[in-house]
Design a protein around this motif. Structure first.
Motif, PDB file in Angstrom:
ATOM      1  N   VAL A 155       0.838  -1.203   0.000  1.00 47.11           N
ATOM      2  CA  VAL A 155       0.000   0.000   0.000  1.00 47.11           C
ATOM      3  C   VAL A 155       0.867   1.245   0.000  1.00 47.11           C
ATOM      4  CG1 VAL A 155      -1.613   1.356   1.395  1.00 47.11           C
ATOM      5  CG2 VAL A 155      -2.015  -1.064   1.043  1.00 47.11           C
ATOM      6  N   LEU A 182     -20.712  -0.404   2.763  1.00 49.18           N
ATOM      7  CA  LEU A 182     -19.477  -1.180   2.918  1.00 49.18           C
ATOM      8  C   LEU A 182     -19.799  -2.578   3.418  1.00 49.18           C
ATOM      9  CD1 LEU A 182     -17.050   1.331   4.714  1.00 49.18           C
ATOM     10  CD2 LEU A 182     -16.721   0.357   2.435  1.00 49.18           C
ATOM     11  N   LYS A 183     -18.904  -3.511   3.103  1.00 51.60           N
ATOM     12  CA  LYS A 183     -19.080  -4.877   3.601  1.00 51.60           C
ATOM     13  C   LYS A 183     -18.356  -5.035   4.929  1.00 51.60           C
ATOM     14  CE  LYS A 183     -19.860  -7.635  -0.488  1.00 51.60           C
ATOM     15  NZ  LYS A 183     -19.418  -8.831  -1.202  1.00 51.60           N
ATOM     16  N   GLU A 184     -18.743  -6.081   5.636  1.00 51.36           N
ATOM     17  CA  GLU A 184     -17.972  -6.445   6.827  1.00 51.36           C
ATOM     18  C   GLU A 184     -16.594  -6.944   6.368  1.00 51.36           C
ATOM     19  OE1 GLU A 184     -18.406  -5.950   9.912  1.00 51.36           O
ATOM     20  OE2 GLU A 184     -20.411  -5.158   9.713  1.00 51.36           O
ATOM     21  N   PRO A 185     -15.569  -6.713   7.148  1.00 48.34           N
ATOM     22  CA  PRO A 185     -15.578  -6.254   8.535  1.00 48.34           C
ATOM     23  C   PRO A 185     -15.473  -4.748   8.698  1.00 48.34           C
ATOM     24  CG  PRO A 185     -13.380  -6.951   7.932  1.00 48.34           C
ATOM     25  CD  PRO A 185     -14.229  -7.114   6.708  1.00 48.34           C
ATOM     26  N   TYR A 186     -15.776  -3.966   7.617  1.00 43.19           N
ATOM     27  CA  TYR A 186     -15.582  -2.518   7.703  1.00 43.19           C
ATOM     28  C   TYR A 186     -16.858  -1.756   8.023  1.00 43.19           C
ATOM     29  CZ  TYR A 186     -11.427  -4.138   5.306  1.00 43.19           C
ATOM     30  OH  TYR A 186     -10.293  -4.832   4.992  1.00 43.19           O
ATOM     31  N   GLY A 221     -16.308  -6.311  20.332  1.00 45.32           N
ATOM     32  CA  GLY A 221     -15.502  -7.415  20.850  1.00 45.32           C
ATOM     33  C   GLY A 221     -14.266  -7.671  20.012  1.00 45.32           C
ATOM     34  N   ARG A 222     -13.720  -6.611  19.445  1.00 45.95           N
ATOM     35  CA  ARG A 222     -12.495  -6.737  18.651  1.00 45.95           C
ATOM     36  C   ARG A 222     -11.369  -5.995  19.358  1.00 45.95           C
ATOM     37  NH1 ARG A 222     -15.088  -5.139  12.687  1.00 45.95           N
ATOM     38  NH2 ARG A 222     -16.857  -6.540  12.882  1.00 45.95           N
ATOM     39  N   THR A 235      -6.991  -3.926  16.032  1.00 43.74           N
ATOM     40  CA  THR A 235      -7.691  -4.440  14.846  1.00 43.74           C
ATOM     41  C   THR A 235      -8.684  -3.402  14.324  1.00 43.74           C
ATOM     42  OG1 THR A 235      -7.473  -6.700  15.648  1.00 43.74           O
ATOM     43  CG2 THR A 235      -9.165  -6.322  13.992  1.00 43.74           C
ATOM     44  N   THR A 255      -6.769  -0.737  12.442  1.00 44.47           N
ATOM     45  CA  THR A 255      -6.325  -1.111  11.090  1.00 44.47           C
ATOM     46  C   THR A 255      -7.518  -1.244  10.146  1.00 44.47           C
ATOM     47  OG1 THR A 255      -6.296  -3.448  11.716  1.00 44.47           O
ATOM     48  CG2 THR A 255      -4.214  -2.290  11.830  1.00 44.47           C
ATOM     49  N   ARG A 272      -8.011   0.894   6.708  1.00 46.54           N
ATOM     50  CA  ARG A 272      -8.282   0.286   5.404  1.00 46.54           C
ATOM     51  C   ARG A 272      -9.619   0.775   4.837  1.00 46.54           C
ATOM     52  NH1 ARG A 272      -7.836  -5.217   7.028  1.00 46.54           N
ATOM     53  NH2 ARG A 272      -5.903  -4.933   8.126  1.00 46.54           N
ATOM     54  N   SER A 294      -9.217   3.990   3.138  1.00 45.88           N
ATOM     55  CA  SER A 294      -8.650   3.809   1.798  1.00 45.88           C
ATOM     56  C   SER A 294      -9.725   3.410   0.798  1.00 45.88           C
ATOM     57  CB  SER A 294      -7.557   2.727   1.828  1.00 45.88           C
ATOM     58  OG  SER A 294      -6.518   3.117   2.666  1.00 45.88           O
ATOM     59  N   ILE A 295     -10.610   2.533   1.232  1.00 43.14           N
ATOM     60  CA  ILE A 295     -11.708   2.090   0.360  1.00 43.14           C
ATOM     61  C   ILE A 295     -12.596   3.278   0.011  1.00 43.14           C
ATOM     62  CG2 ILE A 295     -13.812   0.674   0.272  1.00 43.14           C
ATOM     63  CD1 ILE A 295     -12.313  -1.320   2.129  1.00 43.14           C
ATOM     64  N   LYS A 352     -10.989   5.714  -2.354  1.00 40.80           N
ATOM     65  CA  LYS A 352     -11.021   5.213  -3.732  1.00 40.80           C
ATOM     66  C   LYS A 352     -12.407   5.418  -4.345  1.00 40.80           C
ATOM     67  CE  LYS A 352     -10.071   0.983  -6.343  1.00 40.80           C
ATOM     68  NZ  LYS A 352      -9.375   1.645  -7.447  1.00 40.80           N
ATOM     69  N   GLN A 353     -13.450   5.184  -3.532  1.00 41.31           N
ATOM     70  CA  GLN A 353     -14.818   5.348  -4.037  1.00 41.31           C
ATOM     71  C   GLN A 353     -15.105   6.809  -4.386  1.00 41.31           C
ATOM     72  OE1 GLN A 353     -17.294   3.471  -1.018  1.00 41.31           O
ATOM     73  NE2 GLN A 353     -17.546   1.717  -2.359  1.00 41.31           N
ATOM     74  N   THR A 408      -2.326  -4.164  -5.560  1.00 36.67           N
ATOM     75  CA  THR A 408      -2.889  -3.413  -4.445  1.00 36.67           C
ATOM     76  C   THR A 408      -4.210  -2.773  -4.823  1.00 36.67           C
ATOM     77  OG1 THR A 408      -0.658  -2.975  -3.779  1.00 36.67           O
ATOM     78  CG2 THR A 408      -2.360  -1.594  -2.812  1.00 36.67           C
ATOM     79  N   ILE A 456      -7.820  -3.048  -2.704  1.00 30.35           N
ATOM     80  CA  ILE A 456      -8.614  -2.008  -2.053  1.00 30.35           C
ATOM     81  C   ILE A 456      -9.951  -1.920  -2.775  1.00 30.35           C
ATOM     82  CG2 ILE A 456      -8.707   0.441  -1.518  1.00 30.35           C
ATOM     83  CD1 ILE A 456      -5.652   0.403  -1.465  1.00 30.35           C
ATOM     84  N   ARG A 457     -10.940  -2.458  -2.141  1.00 36.99           N
ATOM     85  CA  ARG A 457     -12.227  -2.494  -2.813  1.00 36.99           C
ATOM     86  C   ARG A 457     -13.358  -2.432  -1.820  1.00 36.99           C
ATOM     87  NH1 ARG A 457     -12.238  -5.852   0.482  1.00 36.99           N
ATOM     88  NH2 ARG A 457     -12.496  -8.077   0.257  1.00 36.99           N
ATOM     89  N   ALA A 458     -14.455  -1.865  -2.286  1.00 36.73           N
ATOM     90  CA  ALA A 458     -15.664  -1.937  -1.484  1.00 36.73           C
ATOM     91  C   ALA A 458     -16.378  -3.221  -1.829  1.00 36.73           C
ATOM     92  CB  ALA A 458     -16.562  -0.756  -1.805  1.00 36.73           C
ATOM     93  N   GLU A 503     -18.984 -13.014  -0.117  1.00 38.42           N
ATOM     94  CA  GLU A 503     -19.357 -12.656   1.260  1.00 38.42           C
ATOM     95  C   GLU A 503     -18.521 -13.494   2.220  1.00 38.42           C
ATOM     96  OE1 GLU A 503     -21.277 -10.374   2.350  1.00 38.42           O
ATOM     97  OE2 GLU A 503     -22.515  -9.766   0.657  1.00 38.42           O
ATOM     98  N   PHE A 514     -17.988 -12.448   5.465  1.00 37.48           N
ATOM     99  CA  PHE A 514     -18.456 -12.207   6.833  1.00 37.48           C
ATOM    100  C   PHE A 514     -19.981 -12.155   6.871  1.00 37.48           C
ATOM    101  CE2 PHE A 514     -14.166 -10.642   6.677  1.00 37.48           C
ATOM    102  CZ  PHE A 514     -13.629 -11.011   7.900  1.00 37.48           C
ATOM    103  N   THR A 515     -20.516 -12.688   7.951  1.00 37.29           N
ATOM    104  CA  THR A 515     -21.959 -12.589   8.145  1.00 37.29           C
ATOM    105  C   THR A 515     -22.289 -11.187   8.655  1.00 37.29           C
ATOM    106  OG1 THR A 515     -21.748 -13.368  10.417  1.00 37.29           O
ATOM    107  CG2 THR A 515     -22.144 -15.039   8.742  1.00 37.29           C
ATOM    108  N   GLU A 545      -7.146 -11.689  10.648  1.00 35.49           N
ATOM    109  CA  GLU A 545      -7.437 -10.709  11.703  1.00 35.49           C
ATOM    110  C   GLU A 545      -8.630 -11.168  12.544  1.00 35.49           C
ATOM    111  OE1 GLU A 545      -8.048  -6.945   9.829  1.00 35.49           O
ATOM    112  OE2 GLU A 545      -5.973  -6.316  10.128  1.00 35.49           O
ATOM    113  N   PHE A 581      -8.936 -13.049  17.036  1.00 36.50           N
ATOM    114  CA  PHE A 581      -9.661 -12.701  18.274  1.00 36.50           C
ATOM    115  C   PHE A 581     -10.977 -13.470  18.460  1.00 36.50           C
ATOM    116  CE2 PHE A 581     -11.214  -9.574  15.174  1.00 36.50           C
ATOM    117  CZ  PHE A 581     -12.584  -9.662  15.349  1.00 36.50           C
TER     118      PHE A 581
END
Lengths: 179, 186
Positions: free
Chosen positions: A78, A123-127, A149-150, A154, A157, A161, A164-165, A168-169, B6, B10-12, B18, B20-21, B49, B53
């Motif tokens: 990056v 946005l999608k998880e985990p963001y 609970g993170r 984490t 970071t 990220r 950054s997403i 870009k959008q 890179t 970097i993407r939405a 999918e 993650f739930t 990541e 946890f």
């Protein structure tokens, strides 16, 4: 734990550890290095481990080693990509949501805050959750970490990220509007 | 091995799988892609990541890897012939144990060297006549006794020996600052 006992421990879990490392880094030699680091770390801490099930414990150490490796590799790429982009970037508007910018500044500086909110919510998880809590509900990082609970690091970071997403959008939206 | 740039990282990503739930845990698809080595570098980082946890997902992951009868995550059918665990390099075990032995050796060598230096200095002072001072000699004798006792338990309690050595040097240092005993004139 004696060295003989630890030797048996290595024999028992070396397949699991190597598999985890390999599935993340997809490089045979690097997986071997990470597996070795995993066992050395386990040797240093095994006498203080309170639990009785070593499998998830050693799996977590291996995952953490892989995560650290991937994180540093990602950061290097990056950084390299950012410096290349910066050298040709002339659009000031893209800087409106710089990765290092605070959310408040980012939010105020953008006229189309509704657009940003929409981007955040899509946005999608985990963001998604971390961004909603940070940028829309304006919670601090520790609060977000507690709520989700993170670990705090984490969350940091993931926020970095996510910025950054979003950056870009916004860049893409700006380009579309100026065409 | 698949290489990803890179910019693609970097993407939405509405077109991205999918992983993650809605409540933030890993999907079955994420486990499948991880095990099939189909995740790109950023996805691998995101999954690692999360596993660092999340006890629930880590347990699920190790269950899948270590299951005697792995299940196809697409169909839910058992795949008894599939072995998820990989064979590590033959040298892994040996290199781990060799490194541990080397580190242990270095640790005890440093401790033994400390004791050897202390003993050598004691001998030099003793043979050089510095210890003719009765008070000084008494103190050093006491210290040597302590040093001997400590050296007996060095393997179990190495920290004790360091204290004795520190005391020893401290006493020597103090003795140089005290006036020397002069014999009474006749």
């Amino acid at each position: 734990m004696t060295q003989r006992e630890f030797s048996q421990f290595v024999t028992k879990y070396e397949k699991l550890v190597f598999t985890i490392c390999y599935q993340f880094v997809k490089d045979y030699h690097e997986a071997q290095n990470l597996s070795q680091e995993t066992f050395l770390s386990a040797y240093r801490h095994i006498d203080t481990y309170q639990g009785d099930n070593y499998k998830p414990w050693i799996a977590r150490i291996a995952t953490n080693k892989a995560k650290d490796y991937l994180n540093s590799a990602y950061s290097r790429r990056v950084m390299l990509a950012s410096s290349e982009e910066d050298s040709v970037e002339t659009l000031a508007s893209v800087k409106q949501i710089d990765s290092s910018q605070q959310p408040d500044e980012m939010y105020i500086s953008k006229e189309g805050s509704g657009t940003i909110e929409q981007m955040i919510r899509s946005l999608k998880e985990p963001y998604r959750e971390v961004c909603i809590l940070k940028f829309i509900e304006e919670k601090d990082t520790q609060e977000i970490a507690d709520l989700l609970g993170r670990p705090k690091k984490t969350v940091e970071t993931q926020l970095y990220r996510a910025r950054s997403i979003l950056q870009k959008q916004i860049k893409e939206v700006y380009h579309d509007e100026t065409k | 091995m698949k290489q990803n740039s890179t910019s693609s990282d970097i993407r939405a990503g509405s077109s991205q799988p999918e992983l993650f739930t809605a409540d933030g845990h890993l999907t079955d698809l994420a486990f499948k892609l991880l095990i099939d080595e189909q995740l790109d570098s950023l996805q691998s980082l995101e999954v690692s990541e999360h596993l660092s946890f999340c006890d629930r997902c880590l347990e699920r992951y190790t269950e899948i890897l270590c299951s005697d009868a792995p299940v196809d995550l697409d169909t839910g059918q058992e795949l008894p012939e599939v072995v998820h665990l990989m064979e590590p390099p033959a040298s892994l075990h040996d290199s781990v144990m060799q490194t541990i032995q080397n580190k242990t050796r270095v640790f005890y060598f440093k401790k033994a060297a400390s004791v050897a230096v202390a003993a050598s200095l004691t001998f030099v002072f003793w043979s050089g006549g510095i210890l003719s001072d009765k008070n000084f000699s008494k103190r050093v004798n006491n210290l040597l006794d302590g040093l001997y006792t400590s050296s007996q338990s060095i393997l179990e309690q190495t920290s004790e020996i360091s204290d004795s050595i520190n005391d020893f040097f401290h006493s020597i240092q103090n003795s140089f600052h005290q006036p020397r005993h002069t014999p009474p004139s006749k």
